[in-house]
Design an enzyme around this catalytic site. Structure first.
Site, PDB file in Angstrom:
ATOM      1  CG  ASN A 254     -58.233  29.650 -11.197  1.00  0.00           C
ATOM      2  OD1 ASN A 254     -58.461  30.853 -11.894  1.00  0.00           O
ATOM      3  ND2 ASN A 254     -56.896  29.497 -10.973  1.00  0.00           N
ATOM      4  CE  LYS A 401     -49.870  15.636 -56.429  1.00  0.00           C
ATOM      5  NZ  LYS A 401     -49.207  15.207 -55.298  1.00  0.00           N
ATOM      6  CE  LYS A 403     -49.398  20.485 -54.117  1.00  0.00           C
ATOM      7  NZ  LYS A 403     -49.205  19.383 -53.270  1.00  0.00           N
TER       8      LYS A 403
HETATM    9  N1  C2G Z   1     -52.161  17.012 -44.700  1.00  0.00           N
HETATM   10  C1  C2G Z   1     -52.831  17.319 -43.593  1.00  0.00           C
HETATM   11  N2  C2G Z   1     -52.830  18.532 -42.975  1.00  0.00           N
HETATM   12  C2  C2G Z   1     -52.259  19.606 -43.403  1.00  0.00           C
HETATM   13  C3  C2G Z   1     -51.720  19.404 -44.664  1.00  0.00           C
HETATM   14  C4  C2G Z   1     -51.482  18.269 -45.241  1.00  0.00           C
HETATM   15  O1  C2G Z   1     -53.411  16.402 -42.953  1.00  0.00           O
HETATM   16  N3  C2G Z   1     -52.152  20.782 -42.825  1.00  0.00           N
HETATM   17  C5  C2G Z   1     -52.242  15.775 -45.615  1.00  0.00           C
HETATM   18  C6  C2G Z   1     -52.890  15.809 -46.694  1.00  0.00           C
HETATM   19  O2  C2G Z   1     -54.570  15.959 -46.432  1.00  0.00           O
HETATM   20  C7  C2G Z   1     -52.271  14.707 -47.540  1.00  0.00           C
HETATM   21  C8  C2G Z   1     -50.921  14.612 -46.880  1.00  0.00           C
HETATM   22  O3  C2G Z   1     -50.962  15.512 -45.756  1.00  0.00           O
HETATM   23  O4  C2G Z   1     -53.030  13.756 -47.114  1.00  0.00           O
HETATM   24  C9  C2G Z   1     -49.716  15.123 -48.017  1.00  0.00           C
HETATM   25  O5  C2G Z   1     -50.144  16.639 -48.468  1.00  0.00           O
HETATM   26  P1  C2G Z   1     -49.773  16.941 -49.564  1.00  0.00           P
HETATM   27  O6  C2G Z   1     -48.233  16.866 -49.396  1.00  0.00           O
HETATM   28  O7  C2G Z   1     -50.127  18.484 -49.629  1.00  0.00           O
HETATM   29  O8  C2G Z   1     -50.175  16.102 -50.559  1.00  0.00           O
HETATM   30  P2  C2G Z   1     -51.121  16.468 -52.009  1.00  0.00           P
HETATM   31  O9  C2G Z   1     -50.292  17.616 -52.772  1.00  0.00           O
HETATM   32  O10 C2G Z   1     -52.497  16.809 -51.698  1.00  0.00           O
HETATM   33  O11 C2G Z   1     -51.062  15.132 -52.872  1.00  0.00           O
HETATM   34  O12 C2G Z   1     -52.469  11.382 -55.106  1.00  0.00           O
HETATM   35  C10 C2G Z   1     -52.524  12.168 -53.879  1.00  0.00           C
HETATM   36  C11 C2G Z   1     -51.441  13.286 -53.926  1.00  0.00           C
HETATM   37  O13 C2G Z   1     -50.316  12.888 -54.302  1.00  0.00           O
HETATM   38  C12 C2G Z   1     -51.682  13.985 -52.943  1.00  0.00           C
END
Ligand code: C2G
Length: 486
Positions: A254, A401, A403
């Site tokens: 390379n 949420k 969820k």
């Molecule tokens: N995160 C990340 N990269 C990802 C997924 C998630 O950096 N690929 C971060 C999110 O930005 C968050 C943390 O991991 O800061 C937790 O993510 P989630 O579990 O999805 O949290 P969430 O449902 O966004 O809940 O009051 C605030 C809420 O409780 C946040």
């Protein structure tokens, strides 16, 4: 004594075969080119390894079955672009439980897959996979010059098995379980070597080469981290080690190809003159695509791509790199700089002994815990000395949420408490509690991923620093569930 099949009789395959015979193993070597086999059988030498005698005990065969069936280890030493096709043809002769080590370095352009992922896709399920990668010029290994290399696998046991077969008084093998990280290093460093060669060909000196190695490693690390690989891999033998040996050695194809290009020879002609596989050129398309996919800026790699594909001349590319706007050595964005700065400050405070406990807090569901969450927690912890994670309860998740978590609160809490960055896990029961949490737990810094950017700025009124860190782009619980659903 193991029986080893090596696929590929190029310089690297021959060097490894010779080493394995010296270690007392039986070696059978396969090539797709009958004329190459005939020459090797007759001359017992390889045209690019003058003065190196190939041991009589090495058997050469055109049959993949003879090279693979029943072997304790099969080594793929064919050029990266032939790994998939060779694996497809070898599949019937490699059964589950057999150990396969890839010794080729590269990333497949069409699929962006590393070669172990290509092998995983093409070979029978249950085949054990490892890669060999590190600062290892075949020309030196073939002459018993002292060498260190990494045997990487997804698990330590397979890495150790490869280590045991290759370890010798002149060939020191280290294990690593960040296999994809090792492979990314092996592919990208060839591109930086092209850049170093171009710089030399332009008449630049050691300063420029050292700058390219250093900033090239920074590009590799940035991309690797975005892809969830370990930082330690990049400062190890497959990263820094291989970069140094490839960028500063006359053995490197390379580097040689880059040197010719820097002298003004058209890239295709330069590659033809080198006369052997220039893996850096093969790795370019994938590296550029990965940079785009992960949103990571790769200035040196992009410049090499422009030169090799004739979009710009070597001198113009170098000038453009030098004239880019000034940069900090620290990683890119505010969150990253804050994170790096905090690590420096924390370390200083700890060293000078006046470390008052800096406390950080973050919130989340953390269901199906994945490395994106870990990336977030690691950087959050780096902003202080104590990390409080406020974990959404099942009721809060469902009520607020929508969820429904796969793991219960207790299960998610146990997972988080096992992470070395996490100091305390408490329940998140409503949106409002943040204002009181930050006082109750004497918080200095509030951290969230930047999908929440701006949403919690009001906490600054409570005297709390608010930091939003970049999410890890390609991974999410939703994505995991979707993929699992397929
Ligand atoms: N995160 C990340 N990269 C990802 C997924 C998630 O950096 N690929 C971060 C999110 O930005 C968050 C943390 O991991 O800061 C937790 O993510 P989630 O579990 O999805 O949290 P969430 O449902 O966004 O809940 O009051 C605030 C809420 O409780 C946040």
């Amino acid at each position: 004594m193991s029986s080893v099949g090596i696929l590929g009789t190029g310089t690297w395959g021959i060097a490894l075969g010779r080493l394995l015979v010296q270690n007392g193993h039986g070696v059978t070597m396969w090539s797709a080119l009958p004329e190459e086999l005939e020459a090797l059988r007759q001359n017992r030498s390889q045209k690019n390894l003058p003065g190196v005698t190939i041991p009589e005990s090495i058997r050469f065969t055109a049959s993949l079955e003879e090279a693979c069936a029943g072997r304790d280890l099969i080594v793929f030493a064919v050029p990266s672009i032939y790994v998939r096709e060779t694996a497809r043809r070898a599949r019937p002769f490699i059964s589950a439980g057999q150990l396969v080590a890839d010794a080729a370095k590269g990333i497949e352009a069409q699929t962006l897959m590393t070669l172990s992922e290509v092998l995983r896709q093409e070979l029978t399920p249950g085949v054990r996979l490892a890669v060999l990668s590190g600062p290892t010029h075949a020309e030196e290994v073939a002459r018993d010059r002292l060498t260190a290399i990494v045997a990487a696998a997804d698990n330590e046991e397979d890495a150790k098995a490869v280590q045991a077969i290759f370890m010798s008084p002149t060939f020191r093998v280290y294990t690593n379980t960040d296999m994809r990280g090792a492979e990314l290093c092996g592919a990208l460093k060839n591109i930086i070597a092209l850049a170093a060669g171009i710089s030399d060909g332009l008449g630049q000196g050691d300063n420029a080469r050292a700058a390219l190695i250093t900033r090239g490693l920074a590009e590799m690390e940035r991309l690797g981290q975005a892809m969830g690989m370990l930082e330690s891999t990049f400062s190890g033998l497959t990263g820094m080690g291989d970069l140094i040996v490839t960028c500063t050695s006359r053995h490197s194809r390379n580097h040689r190809a880059g040197d010719l290009i820097g002298q003004g020879i058209p890239p295709r002609e330069a590659i033809r003159q080198v006369g052997m596989v220039v893996e850096g050129v093969n790795a370019l398309p994938a590296a550029v695509k990965l940079g785009q996919q992960y949103g990571v800026e790769l200035p040196i790699i992009s410049a090499v791509d422009a030169v090799v594909n004739g979009r710009t001349g070597p001198a113009e590319a170098v000038r453009a790199l030098m004239l880019r706007e000034g940069r900090s050595e620290m990683p890119r964005d505010a969150g990253e700089v804050a994170y790096e700065q905090a690590i420096v400050e924390n370390a200083t405070r700890q060293r000078t002994g006046d470390a008052e406990m800096k406390r950080v807090i973050t919130y989340g569901t953390f269901d199906l815990l994945h490395y994106g969450h870990i990336n977030l927690l690691r950087r959050a912890k780096a902003l202080g000395d104590y990390l409080v994670v406020v974990l959404s309860t099942d009721e809060f998740n469902w009520r607020e949420k929508g969820k429904r978590c796969y793991f219960t609160y207790e299960q998610r809490k146990a997972l988080l408490e096992s992470i070395r960055y996490v100091d305390l896990v408490i329940p998140e029961e409503n949106w409002e509690q943040k204002r009181t949490d930050v006082h109750e737990y004497h918080i200095d810094t509030f951290v969230m991923g930047d999908d929440w950017a701006g949403k919690f700025d009001f906490l600054r009124e409570e005297g709390v620093e608010v930091v939003y860190l970049p999410r890890t782009p390609e991974i999410s619980t939703t994505q995991i569930k979707k993929d699992l659903g397929k």
